[in-house]
Design a protein around this motif. Structure first.
Motif, PDB file in Angstrom:
ATOM      1  N   ASP A 130      27.351   8.468  17.315  1.00  0.00           N
ATOM      2  CA  ASP A 130      28.061   8.515  15.886  1.00  0.00           C
ATOM      3  C   ASP A 130      29.282   9.348  15.976  1.00  0.00           C
ATOM      4  N   LYS A 131      29.149  10.526  16.612  1.00  0.00           N
ATOM      5  CA  LYS A 131      30.178  11.557  16.520  1.00  0.00           C
ATOM      6  C   LYS A 131      31.575  11.036  17.178  1.00  0.00           C
ATOM      7  N   TYR A 139      25.768   0.362   9.641  1.00  0.00           N
ATOM      8  CA  TYR A 139      25.015  -0.737  10.041  1.00  0.00           C
ATOM      9  C   TYR A 139      24.324  -0.426  11.317  1.00  0.00           C
ATOM     10  N   THR A 140      24.777   0.393  12.350  1.00  0.00           N
ATOM     11  CA  THR A 140      24.231   0.810  13.420  1.00  0.00           C
ATOM     12  C   THR A 140      22.823   1.877  13.237  1.00  0.00           C
ATOM     13  N   VAL A 141      23.088   2.612  12.302  1.00  0.00           N
ATOM     14  CA  VAL A 141      22.020   3.504  11.974  1.00  0.00           C
ATOM     15  C   VAL A 141      20.824   2.734  11.395  1.00  0.00           C
ATOM     16  N   LEU A 142      21.196   1.724  10.362  1.00  0.00           N
ATOM     17  CA  LEU A 142      20.253   1.374   9.486  1.00  0.00           C
ATOM     18  C   LEU A 142      19.279   0.168  10.606  1.00  0.00           C
ATOM     19  N   ILE A 199      13.780  11.272  11.452  1.00  0.00           N
ATOM     20  CA  ILE A 199      14.157  12.225  11.073  1.00  0.00           C
ATOM     21  C   ILE A 199      15.448  12.407  11.671  1.00  0.00           C
ATOM     22  N   GLY A 200      15.444  12.481  12.961  1.00  0.00           N
ATOM     23  CA  GLY A 200      16.690  12.580  13.965  1.00  0.00           C
ATOM     24  C   GLY A 200      17.753  11.668  13.618  1.00  0.00           C
ATOM     25  N   LEU A 201      17.425  10.391  13.531  1.00  0.00           N
ATOM     26  CA  LEU A 201      18.593   9.322  13.266  1.00  0.00           C
ATOM     27  C   LEU A 201      19.157   9.694  11.818  1.00  0.00           C
ATOM     28  N   THR A 202      18.574  10.007  10.772  1.00  0.00           N
ATOM     29  CA  THR A 202      18.770  10.349   9.463  1.00  0.00           C
ATOM     30  C   THR A 202      19.715  11.577   9.565  1.00  0.00           C
TER      31      THR A 202
END
Length: 303
Positions: free
Chosen positions: A198-199, A238-241, A267-270
């Motif tokens: 993500d970063k 979209y990727t995270v969901l 928890i980690g993804l959020t």
């Protein structure tokens, strides 16, 4: 496209920093007082996963253990309420394991089957050290990669943010007393790997925008970073969901042994999605802004 009418992440960065700091302080306090709820993987003991072949309650399972004077530290029911997980803080002997199996068969019938997981004190210590080494090596490797690919400011902001994500997962498990085991460690490492993705997406857009922008003031830098975040927002969401949906399905429909892994992933993804926008980006903004402020200003020429 100018996103000045959208939410200003840089303007509200102190709020995000405060939220994260408060959560991590609470996690540190709870961990310092009560410690983590280590499973058999990280402390000496025996774990039993017993399929009794029929619906069973926690109270009924505890009665069986009490009847043979072997009381586990933790008893949980999973699967279709036909799976008993018992954790002992002592290493059970073969005779004690056979005694438990006989008691379960006597109570629930011949369909009982059990899996035994025993960890000695030496192995527990070794696993704990290897867990620390694994997280440290992963963090250092990511820092080196980002430094080569981008610059040291991006690397420093990214490494602080992914350590933030790992600490958030640990803090949540400490606060709610969830069991910490090897699947939990796997979730931490995959969280670090996914979080950096993500970063990198946001930082790559920032780097591209820097090539075509003239940054003369703090506001210019803030606008550039906000624009970069909003330009990549749809892709990140979209990727995270997509991944989050898979993790939630694992948590809801998965077996008892994988639920804590799925929970740590959720928890980690959020946290990773949050920190990419609200922690890593503002940290880079502060570092870059400091370099702008340190540049010598041109002196006025007297006529």
């Amino acid at each position: 496209m100018d996103y000045r009418d959208h939410f200003d992440f840089m303007k509200n960065r102190n709020k995000f920093f405060t939220i994260s700091i408060v959560l991590l302080i609470v996690g540190i306090i709870v961990t310092s007082i009560f410690g983590l709820n280590f499973g058999v993987d990280f402390k000496a003991g025996t774990g039993l996963d017993i399929n009794v072949g029929q619906a069973v309650t926690k109270e009924k399972a505890e009665e069986v253990f009490t009847g043979i004077n072997l009381k586990p530290s933790v008893v949980s029911i999973g699967g279709n309420n036909d799976h008993v997980s018992a954790r002992f803080d002592i290493i059970l002997t073969d005779d004690q394991i056979k005694q438990i199996n006989a008691a379960m068969v006597s109570t629930f019938g011949d369909k009982v089957s059990q899996e035994v997981n025993t960890v000695s004190p030496d192995i527990a210590r070794e696993l704990g050290l290897k867990a620390i080494y694994a997280v440290a090596i992963a963090s250092i490797a990511i820092c080196i990669y980002v430094s080569i690919r981008f610059e040291w400011r991006f690397a420093l902001a990214a490494i602080i943010a992914i350590l933030h994500d790992a600490c958030v997962v640990i803090a949540m498990f400490a606060i709610f007393r969830f069991e910490v085991n090897l699947p939990f460690l796997a979730a931490i490492l995959t969280t670090i790997g996914y979080s950096i993705n993500d970063k990198i997406v946001i930082f790559d857009r920032v780097r591209e925008n820097l090539r075509f922008s003239k940054i003369k003031s703090t506001q210019d830098l803030s606008n550039l970073l906000n624009n970069s975040i909003w330009q990549t927002m749809r892709r990140n969401v979209y990727t995270v969901l997509t991944v989050l949906l898979a993790a939630i399905c694992l948590f809801v429909f998965g077996s008892e042994s994988i639920k804590l892994f799925a929970l740590a992933k959720i928890i980690g993804l959020t946290s990773g999605a949050y920190s990419s926008i609200c922690i890593a980006s503002p940290l880079w903004y502060l570092l870059k802004n400091k370099s702008l402020s340190s540049k010598p200003r041109a002196t006025a020429v007297k006529e």
